[in-house]
Design a protein around this motif. Structure first.
Motif, PDB file in Angstrom:
ATOM      1  N   ASP A  12       5.738   1.929   6.049  1.00  0.00           N
ATOM      2  CA  ASP A  12       4.474   2.673   6.189  1.00  0.00           C
ATOM      3  C   ASP A  12       4.230   3.541   4.958  1.00  0.00           C
ATOM      4  OD1 ASP A  12       4.051   1.576   8.690  1.00  0.00           O
ATOM      5  OD2 ASP A  12       4.837   3.316   9.782  1.00  0.00           O
ATOM      6  N   GLU A  13       5.295   4.170   4.487  1.00  0.00           N
ATOM      7  CA  GLU A  13       5.166   5.025   3.303  1.00  0.00           C
ATOM      8  C   GLU A  13       4.828   4.204   2.067  1.00  0.00           C
ATOM      9  OE1 GLU A  13       7.504   8.897   1.505  1.00  0.00           O
ATOM     10  OE2 GLU A  13       8.720   7.210   2.196  1.00  0.00           O
ATOM     11  N   LEU A  14       5.406   3.003   1.952  1.00  0.00           N
ATOM     12  CA  LEU A  14       5.069   2.138   0.820  1.00  0.00           C
ATOM     13  C   LEU A  14       3.582   1.810   0.801  1.00  0.00           C
ATOM     14  CD1 LEU A  14       7.988  -0.475   0.605  1.00  0.00           C
ATOM     15  CD2 LEU A  14       7.475   1.390  -0.975  1.00  0.00           C
ATOM     16  N   ILE A  15       3.030   1.478   1.961  1.00  0.00           N
ATOM     17  CA  ILE A  15       1.598   1.175   2.024  1.00  0.00           C
ATOM     18  C   ILE A  15       0.784   2.368   1.542  1.00  0.00           C
ATOM     19  CG2 ILE A  15      -0.330   0.685   3.594  1.00  0.00           C
ATOM     20  CD1 ILE A  15       1.393  -1.751   3.138  1.00  0.00           C
ATOM     21  N   GLN A  16       1.151   3.560   1.972  1.00  0.00           N
ATOM     22  CA  GLN A  16       0.444   4.769   1.543  1.00  0.00           C
ATOM     23  C   GLN A  16       0.581   4.990   0.045  1.00  0.00           C
ATOM     24  OE1 GLN A  16       2.008   7.949   3.957  1.00  0.00           O
ATOM     25  NE2 GLN A  16       1.413   6.959   5.879  1.00  0.00           N
ATOM     26  N   ARG A  17       1.779   4.721  -0.490  1.00  0.00           N
ATOM     27  CA  ARG A  17       1.979   4.894  -1.933  1.00  0.00           C
ATOM     28  C   ARG A  17       1.132   3.901  -2.729  1.00  0.00           C
ATOM     29  NH1 ARG A  17       8.176   4.229  -2.721  1.00  0.00           N
ATOM     30  NH2 ARG A  17       7.633   4.679  -4.899  1.00  0.00           N
ATOM     31  N   PHE A  18       1.094   2.651  -2.278  1.00  0.00           N
ATOM     32  CA  PHE A  18       0.284   1.657  -2.969  1.00  0.00           C
ATOM     33  C   PHE A  18      -1.203   2.005  -2.910  1.00  0.00           C
ATOM     34  CE2 PHE A  18       3.635  -1.767  -1.750  1.00  0.00           C
ATOM     35  CZ  PHE A  18       4.456  -1.350  -2.781  1.00  0.00           C
ATOM     36  N   GLU A  19      -1.621   2.649  -1.832  1.00  0.00           N
ATOM     37  CA  GLU A  19      -3.034   2.995  -1.645  1.00  0.00           C
ATOM     38  C   GLU A  19      -3.438   4.279  -2.368  1.00  0.00           C
ATOM     39  OE1 GLU A  19      -4.145   1.229   2.770  1.00  0.00           O
ATOM     40  OE2 GLU A  19      -3.113   3.161   2.647  1.00  0.00           O
ATOM     41  N   ASN A  20      -2.489   5.032  -2.890  1.00  0.00           N
ATOM     42  CA  ASN A  20      -2.765   6.332  -3.511  1.00  0.00           C
ATOM     43  C   ASN A  20      -3.948   6.212  -4.481  1.00  0.00           C
ATOM     44  OD1 ASN A  20      -2.752   8.732  -5.019  1.00  0.00           O
ATOM     45  ND2 ASN A  20      -0.530   8.900  -4.970  1.00  0.00           N
ATOM     46  N   PRO A  21      -5.078   6.853  -4.177  1.00  0.00           N
ATOM     47  CA  PRO A  21      -6.279   6.656  -4.999  1.00  0.00           C
ATOM     48  C   PRO A  21      -6.189   7.307  -6.372  1.00  0.00           C
ATOM     49  CG  PRO A  21      -6.669   8.351  -3.347  1.00  0.00           C
ATOM     50  CD  PRO A  21      -5.322   7.762  -3.044  1.00  0.00           C
ATOM     51  N   THR A  22      -5.212   8.177  -6.587  1.00  0.00           N
ATOM     52  CA  THR A  22      -5.102   8.891  -7.853  1.00  0.00           C
ATOM     53  C   THR A  22      -4.150   8.230  -8.836  1.00  0.00           C
ATOM     54  OG1 THR A  22      -3.305  10.311  -7.068  1.00  0.00           O
ATOM     55  CG2 THR A  22      -5.555  11.062  -6.648  1.00  0.00           C
ATOM     56  N   VAL A  23      -3.416   7.192  -8.405  1.00  0.00           N
ATOM     57  CA  VAL A  23      -2.439   6.528  -9.268  1.00  0.00           C
ATOM     58  C   VAL A  23      -3.020   5.206  -9.761  1.00  0.00           C
ATOM     59  CG1 VAL A  23      -0.157   5.473  -9.390  1.00  0.00           C
ATOM     60  CG2 VAL A  23      -0.464   7.634  -8.185  1.00  0.00           C
ATOM     61  N   ALA A  24      -3.244   5.129 -11.060  1.00  0.00           N
ATOM     62  CA  ALA A  24      -3.875   3.944 -11.665  1.00  0.00           C
ATOM     63  C   ALA A  24      -2.794   3.022 -12.223  1.00  0.00           C
ATOM     64  CB  ALA A  24      -4.847   4.370 -12.762  1.00  0.00           C
TER      65      ALA A  24
END
Length: 469
Positions: free
Chosen positions: A350-362
């Motif tokens: 679940d945390e990986l999905i959130q990390r991949f979705e992080n809108p501020t990390v390009a």
């Protein structure tokens, strides 16, 4: 605007080294002075020095580039790491890197430092392809340019293994103990692999040296995790606004940081646990978890993004269908994992999905897609072979493999150390078995996958759908 230096007054909301940098002496030589090291191991060392000060300053070595070394010197070794999330930006100036050196300008000085009694640890982040590892034999790839050069002229190394061997040789000659060699790259059982490569290269020049390293050396395995995109002009502009000073070495990253290490060090270590490091007896379960759940899914999304014209991982995750494919891959990969002490795998995914979705990390899909021939054997192929051996499902791995083959076939400027072989395979790809030329490449796929006609048919079916799309 003036550059960031030791005399720059920093805003109160910017983190800064909480120790006396003037009193900090070198104890670690790091090979591979790139973004990942500066946003990961150096950050952990910064926290360790605050918790328990000691002679653990880092001398960062760039084996090829000189620009980063010159910039580091101009900024007194300081740079900014901005951890970004939807909740806001958290900026910290890191001070644990006290000096930079370049292999093209400072080779003898680097080797002298590695041989000095104050150097206790040599760490590395140089990417998988830099070691000259032959997955077929498990030893050195003697055709690898740096391996060939360092075997021919060991006193003037150019590659990471050559530097380690020459540094250890000089210590052996004067009766010093070895330094601990700590690999921080995404190689499975990385410490054991590097140990074998170092001993093999040492044995080629002096069997007594190889025996000494084998008996007295330490090569703990480690697993590292933090998403660190390549810095951009926007990164530097953001840091300038936060600092009120120019920082050519500024980095963006995510708040998450993980470092799992086997606690086997010859002459001590920093208190890295203060920076979040976890010391364990066996890293392998954590390493396999990260390689297959994070890195394998990352590769799948990177090739999907490249084929669909999506620049960043966050763009791929914004498409519900693709987000579901990412989760499907994790669910499949999870079945191949050993128990991971202390880890809630559902929560981790679940945390990986959130990390991949992080809108501020390009994080660019193209950056992750490079060097597929070096990454996919441990990220995708090994898990597929294990799943099939257990009579399980490796459909998502077949899909990821097809994505990679399609990417190779459509990318004329492919960035991969086996580029010529891959492009030649792509030119022969046709008919009912378009993946066959790729399966024929030596040392790439496990034998079990090469011989599994049903799984290869799945790869071809996925490839046919991609080519028709």
């Amino acid at each position: 605007m003036a550059r960031l230096t030791a005399s720059t007054p920093l805003p109160a909301d910017v983190g800064k080294p909480g120790y006396d940098r003037a009193a900090l002496k070198p104890g670690i030589v790091h090979l591979g002075l790139g973004a990942f090291h500066r946003a990961h191991q150096a950050v952990c060392t910064d926290a360790a020095l605050e918790a328990e000060f000691g002679d653990w300053g880092i001398v960062g070595v760039s084996l090829r580039s000189v620009d980063i070394v010159h910039d580091l010197r101009a900024q007194d070794g300081l740079y900014t790491v901005v951890a970004r999330s939807a909740a806001g930006d958290d900026a910290r100036v890191v001070g644990s890197v006290i000096r930079g050196m370049s292999g093209t300008e400072d080779r003898e000085e680097i080797l002298s430092l590695m041989a000095h009694p104050t150097t206790k640890i040599v760490t590395m982040t140089v990417t998988e392809k830099a070691y000259g590892y032959d997955p077929g034999s498990g030893g050195l790839d003697r055709k690898h340019p740096s391996v060939a050069a360092d075997l021919a002229d060991p006193a003037s190394p150019v590659g990471v293994v050559g530097y380690i061997v020459e540094g250890l040789s000089r210590r052996h000659a004067v009766g010093l103990p070895p330094f601990t060699v700590l690999c921080c790259d995404n190689l499975p059982t990385n410490g054991r692999i590097v140990r074998r490569l170092v001993i093999e290269m040492a044995g080629a020049r002096d069997p007594a040296l190889a025996n000494w390293i084998a008996a007295q050396g330490a090569f703990p395995c480690s697993m590292v995790d933090r998403i660190v995109p390549a810095a951009t002009e926007e990164t530097r502009e953001r840091a300038e606004k936060l600092l009120g000073a120019a920082d050519k070495l500024a980095l963006d990253t995510e708040p998450f940081l993980q470092w799992v290490i086997e606690d086997h060090f010859i002459s001590g270590r920093p208190k890295w646990e203060a920076g979040g490091a976890l010391f364990v007896d066996d890293v392998e379960p954590y390493e396999k978890m990260k390689l297959r759940l994070l890195n394998g899914t990352h590769s799948l999304m990177a090739y999907l993004g490249q084929l669909k014209g999506l620049e960043y991982i966050r763009d791929v995750m914004a498409v519900p269908e693709y987000r579901a494919l990412a989760r499907r891959h994790m669910d499949e990969a999870r079945k191949t994992l050993d128990p991971v002490p202390g880890m809630d795998l559902d929560g981790y995914m679940d945390e990986l999905i959130q990390r991949f979705e992080n809108p501020t990390v390009a994080h660019k899909t193209r950056q992750i897609a490079m060097d597929g021939s070096q990454k996919l054997p441990q990220r995708i192929f090994a898990g597929a072979a294990e799943a099939l051996a257990a009579e399980g499902d490796a459909d998502s791995c077949a899909f990821a493999t097809a994505l990679w083959i399609a990417y190779v076939m459509r990318t004329p400027d492919l960035d991969d150390p086996r580029r010529d072989e891959l492009c030649a395979a792509a030119s022969r790809s046709a008919g009912n078995d378009p993946s066959a030329p790729f399966f024929e490449l030596p040392g790439l796929f496990p034998q079990a996958l090469m011989e599994n006609g049903a799984w290869r048919a799945r790869v071809n079916a996925e490839l046919e759908k991609l080519n028709a799309g």
